[in-house]
Scaffold this motif. Structure first.
Motif, PDB file in Angstrom:
ATOM      1  N   LYS A 105       9.087   9.179  -3.442  1.00 11.58           N
ATOM      2  CA  LYS A 105       8.684   8.605  -2.149  1.00 11.58           C
ATOM      3  C   LYS A 105       7.657   9.445  -1.402  1.00 11.58           C
ATOM      4  CE  LYS A 105      12.821   5.859  -1.767  1.00 11.58           C
ATOM      5  NZ  LYS A 105      14.136   5.629  -1.149  1.00 11.58           N
TER       6      LYS A 105
ATOM      7  N   GLU B 290       0.821  -1.220   0.000  1.00 10.20           N
ATOM      8  CA  GLU B 290       0.000   0.000   0.000  1.00 10.20           C
ATOM      9  C   GLU B 290       0.849   1.261   0.000  1.00 10.20           C
ATOM     10  OE1 GLU B 290      -3.444   0.806   2.592  1.00 10.20           O
ATOM     11  OE2 GLU B 290      -3.609  -1.368   2.752  1.00 10.20           O
ATOM     12  N   ARG B 291       1.915   1.226   0.793  1.00 12.47           N
ATOM     13  CA  ARG B 291       2.794   2.389   0.972  1.00 12.47           C
ATOM     14  C   ARG B 291       4.241   1.956   0.858  1.00 12.47           C
ATOM     15  NH1 ARG B 291      -0.126   6.294  -0.128  1.00 12.47           N
ATOM     16  NH2 ARG B 291      -2.183   6.061   0.751  1.00 12.47           N
ATOM     17  N   GLY B 292       5.076   2.840   0.393  1.00  7.56           N
ATOM     18  CA  GLY B 292       6.518   2.610   0.402  1.00  7.56           C
ATOM     19  C   GLY B 292       6.993   1.566  -0.590  1.00  7.56           C
ATOM     20  N   ILE B 293       8.255   1.147  -0.408  1.00  7.04           N
ATOM     21  CA  ILE B 293       8.910   0.228  -1.338  1.00  7.04           C
ATOM     22  C   ILE B 293       9.323  -1.025  -0.577  1.00  7.04           C
ATOM     23  CG2 ILE B 293      10.987  -0.088  -2.760  1.00  7.04           C
ATOM     24  CD1 ILE B 293      10.922   2.928  -3.322  1.00  7.04           C
TER      25      ILE B 293
ATOM     26  N   SER C 172      -0.290   9.575  -1.857  1.00 10.86           N
ATOM     27  CA  SER C 172      -1.349   9.368  -2.847  1.00 10.86           C
ATOM     28  C   SER C 172      -2.508   8.633  -2.162  1.00 10.86           C
ATOM     29  CB  SER C 172      -0.811   8.522  -3.992  1.00 10.86           C
ATOM     30  OG  SER C 172      -0.384   7.276  -3.469  1.00 10.86           O
TER      31      SER C 172
ATOM     32  N   LEU D 207       4.487   8.421  -2.975  1.00 16.61           N
ATOM     33  CA  LEU D 207       4.195   7.029  -2.591  1.00 16.61           C
ATOM     34  C   LEU D 207       3.539   6.974  -1.206  1.00 16.61           C
ATOM     35  CD1 LEU D 207       4.847   4.540  -4.326  1.00 16.61           C
ATOM     36  CD2 LEU D 207       6.987   4.287  -3.096  1.00 16.61           C
ATOM     37  N   ASN D 208       3.835   7.967  -0.378  1.00 21.38           N
ATOM     38  CA  ASN D 208       3.255   7.986   0.962  1.00 21.38           C
ATOM     39  C   ASN D 208       2.045   8.898   1.085  1.00 21.38           C
ATOM     40  OD1 ASN D 208       4.846   6.100   2.486  1.00 21.38           O
ATOM     41  ND2 ASN D 208       6.563   7.485   2.122  1.00 21.38           N
TER      42      ASN D 208
END
Lengths: 172, 172
Positions: free
Chosen positions: B109, A160-163, B115, B112-113
């Motif tokens: 990033k 859902e979040r991050g890598i 959206s 990514l956190n």
């Protein structure tokens, strides 16, 4: 086996985008009917060694004789002039060996009259990479989105979040 | 309304491919967070006048403040790190206004956190155009492949062989 053939000259960026899309969406190889590009070859080789797959990049001189040599393959030409994907896409799923052809310059009329199937991916202009993505997505019925790539050193874990990247044990 | 936002610098070829794909697959506009390109603007304008649609190209300076201004939109960031399309794609179909974001350079990033949804279009690298094509194809459930483009002067008639283009009556 699914192969992708690119005819016509193109920029490095576009060729990379086409090659990456073919690889990510489940083709086995890409064949460029243009001059060999060592940078692109190295890029894909490194990608395979990190993220898996045996995807191959090949270069040929004469695409007409190449197509003639692919006797066990159905030749699918993707242009905006062909038949709708939802009309004949299901029929094509019955064939095992496909050579998907895209042309980077103008549409090729010889090919348009000699391919096994001409398919449009919309009747509006867009790009070779998108056409290949949609064709393969339809062919694999979406299964390619979660495809397993063999011999990968790393694997992305959807989140859902991050890598999140998992390092895979090479010995298993 | 479906808008596409492109962050990061890119070549002309790639920006054209992204814009054409967004247009062909049913987005209403594309917003580039980069320097204005008159050639690209003219290209799309000419395309619309021949083949229809009111697809718009816009340029902005600051994508962060732009995203903050899109309060009625769900922000969908397409990267290989997000959640699978088949897992949350159907949920997203409930929203009317979507801002689909792609980044041409490295994954962002902050985005990514922040959206609303991060979605992967495969977990392998490919290109922005293919990602947009697959996302919109899933969103519209394939209907975009036969979409009608308003105010077109010409229309391609899908056919088995050759090129069939119909000239439309402007006055009707």
């Amino acid at each position: 086996m699914i192969s992708v053939l690119v005819i016509g000259k193109n920029t490095y960026d576009r060729n990379i985008d086409i090659a990456l899309t073919a690889r990510a969406f489940g083709a086995s190889e890409i064949i460029f009917a243009s001059n060999k590009n060592s940078k692109l070859l190295r890029y894909i080789k490194r990608l395979n060694s990190r993220w898996g797959s045996k995807f191959e990049v090949k270069y040929i001189n004469n695409w007409k004789s190449f197509i003639n040599s692919m006797r066990t393959y159905k030749i699918i030409y993707l242009t905006k002039y062909g038949q709708p994907l939802d009309k004949i896409g299901n029929l094509i799923r019955n064939y095992k060996n496909l050579l998907i052809v895209v042309s980077s310059e103008e549409v090729n009329k010889v090919l348009l009259n000699n391919s096994d199937f001409n398919i449009n991916i919309t009747t509006q202009p867009h790009c070779e990479a998108s056409a290949i993505a949609i064709f393969l997505h339809h062919f694999y019925e979406g299964r390619e989105l979660a495809m397993h790539f063999e011999n990968a050193k790393y694997k992305i874990i959807p989140s859902e979040r991050g890598i999140k990247i998992e390092e895979l044990n090479k010995k298993r």
